[in-house]
Motif scaffolding. Structure first.
Motif, PDB file in Angstrom:
ATOM      1  N   ASP A 230       1.301  -4.031   8.017  1.00 51.58           N
ATOM      2  CA  ASP A 230       2.096  -5.109   7.426  1.00 51.58           C
ATOM      3  C   ASP A 230       2.441  -4.879   5.950  1.00 51.58           C
ATOM      4  OD1 ASP A 230      -0.477  -5.437   6.537  1.00 51.58           O
ATOM      5  OD2 ASP A 230      -0.618  -7.580   6.981  1.00 51.58           O
ATOM      6  N   ASN A 257      -4.222  -4.798   9.569  1.00 56.61           N
ATOM      7  CA  ASN A 257      -3.428  -5.722   8.758  1.00 56.61           C
ATOM      8  C   ASN A 257      -4.124  -6.071   7.447  1.00 56.61           C
ATOM      9  OD1 ASN A 257      -1.119  -6.391  10.659  1.00 56.61           O
ATOM     10  ND2 ASN A 257      -2.885  -6.889  11.951  1.00 56.61           N
ATOM     11  N   LEU A 259      -2.431  -8.575   5.196  1.00 53.83           N
ATOM     12  CA  LEU A 259      -1.955  -9.908   4.790  1.00 53.83           C
ATOM     13  C   LEU A 259      -1.705  -9.954   3.284  1.00 53.83           C
ATOM     14  CD1 LEU A 259      -3.968 -12.503   6.932  1.00 53.83           C
ATOM     15  CD2 LEU A 259      -1.803 -11.363   7.422  1.00 53.83           C
ATOM     16  N   SER A 261       0.508 -11.311   1.422  1.00 47.59           N
ATOM     17  CA  SER A 261       0.969 -12.560   0.803  1.00 47.59           C
ATOM     18  C   SER A 261      -0.095 -13.643   0.791  1.00 47.59           C
ATOM     19  CB  SER A 261       2.214 -13.080   1.535  1.00 47.59           C
ATOM     20  OG  SER A 261       3.267 -12.141   1.438  1.00 47.59           O
ATOM     21  N   LYS A 262      -1.214 -13.376   1.422  1.00 46.31           N
ATOM     22  CA  LYS A 262      -2.302 -14.353   1.451  1.00 46.31           C
ATOM     23  C   LYS A 262      -2.947 -14.431   0.063  1.00 46.31           C
ATOM     24  CE  LYS A 262      -6.573 -15.353   4.043  1.00 46.31           C
ATOM     25  NZ  LYS A 262      -7.509 -15.451   2.923  1.00 46.31           N
ATOM     26  N   THR A 392      -1.836 -13.444  -5.083  1.00 42.58           N
ATOM     27  CA  THR A 392      -1.884 -12.938  -3.712  1.00 42.58           C
ATOM     28  C   THR A 392      -2.711 -11.652  -3.661  1.00 42.58           C
ATOM     29  OG1 THR A 392       0.081 -11.539  -3.931  1.00 42.58           O
ATOM     30  CG2 THR A 392       0.424 -13.855  -3.303  1.00 42.58           C
TER      31      THR A 392
END
Length: 401
Positions: A230, A257, A259, A261-262, A392
């Motif tokens: 991702d 993954n 993530l 943008s988390k 992020t």
């Protein structure tokens, strides 16, 4: 013994005769530097330091670092430096014991060595490892078959753990400079629980790799690579994430993954900092809201002990809360200051003048953000710092890279 002519020379030129060999010593910026040619036996270079010579040299400087340089001898497979334990107990050595050898350089904070009463001799052994003795599953990861083993003994008792980090530098030539950033150090354990040391850094100018460790054992230079499905379209952060993940500084949410943008939690970011900078300290307390079963327990305990984090509200840290960008900047600046042992200031007092939201920065974070802007660690986005925004995972990786 020294002649009258030798006694009249500046300390930087003094040579003295011992039973072992000729020793030259000098003082540079509170560093006592001893250069000695080793005796060779069975491809082992042995340096035996004379107590009287060391006492004479140390009498000329207080609170010194002690640096021992061992001459390069062809085909040397192991270097052993023997130091009278009394010397390490003296307050005149206030800093580090540094060994510069043909195999590797090692820097040990003297106060981190647990010296038992009654011991006579401290030995440091730095040896080349044999790749044939390494598990076949990891041999193909090792660069140039480079393995070293470092041991420290008080008399014949091995000391493997230290309460402050030890710094080790190994020469490493690579044909492709682009792989330098992906090089790491693998700590090879006898129980098979090998671990990557996240803080290893490759210096392409010196062609060497430097890392910090609180354990002595076998170490190998390896190349590792990790990516995630991702982040392929995340051009601005992809390389930073891959390098930090390859070194074990940051982890994905699973194997595939990341993530990006988390939001990243306060505990996650402090964990990244402690790993990346190689911080270590023994601690006996932690924050009230951190349990010893939490993955971040050791990292937060170390961070609190060395003054990287302070917590709030009666010794609470709120580890699972997302971290603000301005707080991330404060922690990075503090980490740099702790590593350098000194505070540094922003290069320009108006380094924030190009940003439109400087009034949003909390007072406690202004100077820290000025520092990171002047160092190009913070560049902002479209003219905004966004200090109160939650960071992020991708932003954290790029700032720490």
């Amino acid at each position: 013994s020294q002649t009258k002519a030798e006694q009249s020379k500046p300390i930087s030129e003094v040579k003295t005769e011992t039973k072992e060999s000729v020793v030259a010593y000098k003082v540079e910026n509170r560093n006592l530097i001893i250069e000695q040619k080793p005796n060779i036996a069975n491809n082992v270079a042995v340096v035996k330091l004379n107590k009287d010579t060391l006492y004479d040299a140390l009498s000329k400087i207080n609170n010194a670092n002690l640096t021992i340089k061992v001459d390069n001898i062809a085909n040397t497979k192991s270097v052993q430096v023997e130091i009278p334990t009394d010397i390490l107990n003296k307050s005149t050595i206030g800093g580090k014991l540094e060994l510069v050898t043909p195999i590797a350089n090692i820097s040990i904070p003297v106060k981190s060595i647990n010296i038992e009463q009654g011991t006579n001799l401290t030995k440091v052994n730095i040896a080349k490892g044999d790749i044939l003795n390494i598990d076949k599953n990891i041999r193909n990861q090792i660069i140039n078959n480079q393995i070293i083993e470092v041991n420290l003994l008080n008399d014949d008792k091995k000391i493997s753990e230290f309460n402050q980090p030890i710094t080790i530098t190994i020469g490493c030539k690579v044909n492709d400079e682009s792989i330098g950033e992906y090089l790491s150090i693998l700590h090879i354990s006898k129980d098979g629980k090998n671990q990557i040391i996240p803080n290893a850094k490759y210096n392409k100018l010196d062609e060497s790799i430097t890392f910090k460790t609180s354990h002595l054992s076998q170490f190998a230079i390896i190349k590792s690579f990790k990516t995630f499905k991702d982040i392929n379209n995340l051009e601005w952060a992809k390389k930073s994430i891959e390098i930090l993940a390859s070194k074990g500084i940051i982890e994905g949410v699973n194997n595939d993954n990341f993530l990006p943008s988390k939001t990243i939690s306060r505990a996650e970011f402090v964990t990244m900092l402690v790993r990346a900078f190689g911080f270590y300290a023994k601690f006996d307390d932690n924050f009230e809201d951190v349990n010893n079963s939490d993955y971040c327990y050791e990292y937060l305990g170390i961070a609190k002990k060395i003054g990287l984090v302070k917590g709030k509200d009666n010794n609470r840290f709120y580890p699972m809360e997302p971290i603000k960008r301005e707080d991330m900047a404060v922690l990075i600046s503090r980490a740099i200051e702790i590593e350098k042992g000194t505070k540094f200031k922003a290069e320009s007092s108006d380094s924030l003048s190009n940003f439109k939201d400087i009034s949003d920065i909390s007072e406690y974070a202004v100077d820290y953000i000025k520092v990171l802007v002047s160092q190009n660690i913070i560049t902002g986005k479209n003219g905004y710092i966004m200090p109160k925004a939650f960071a992020t995972r991708a932003e954290a990786a790029t700032m720490l890279y």
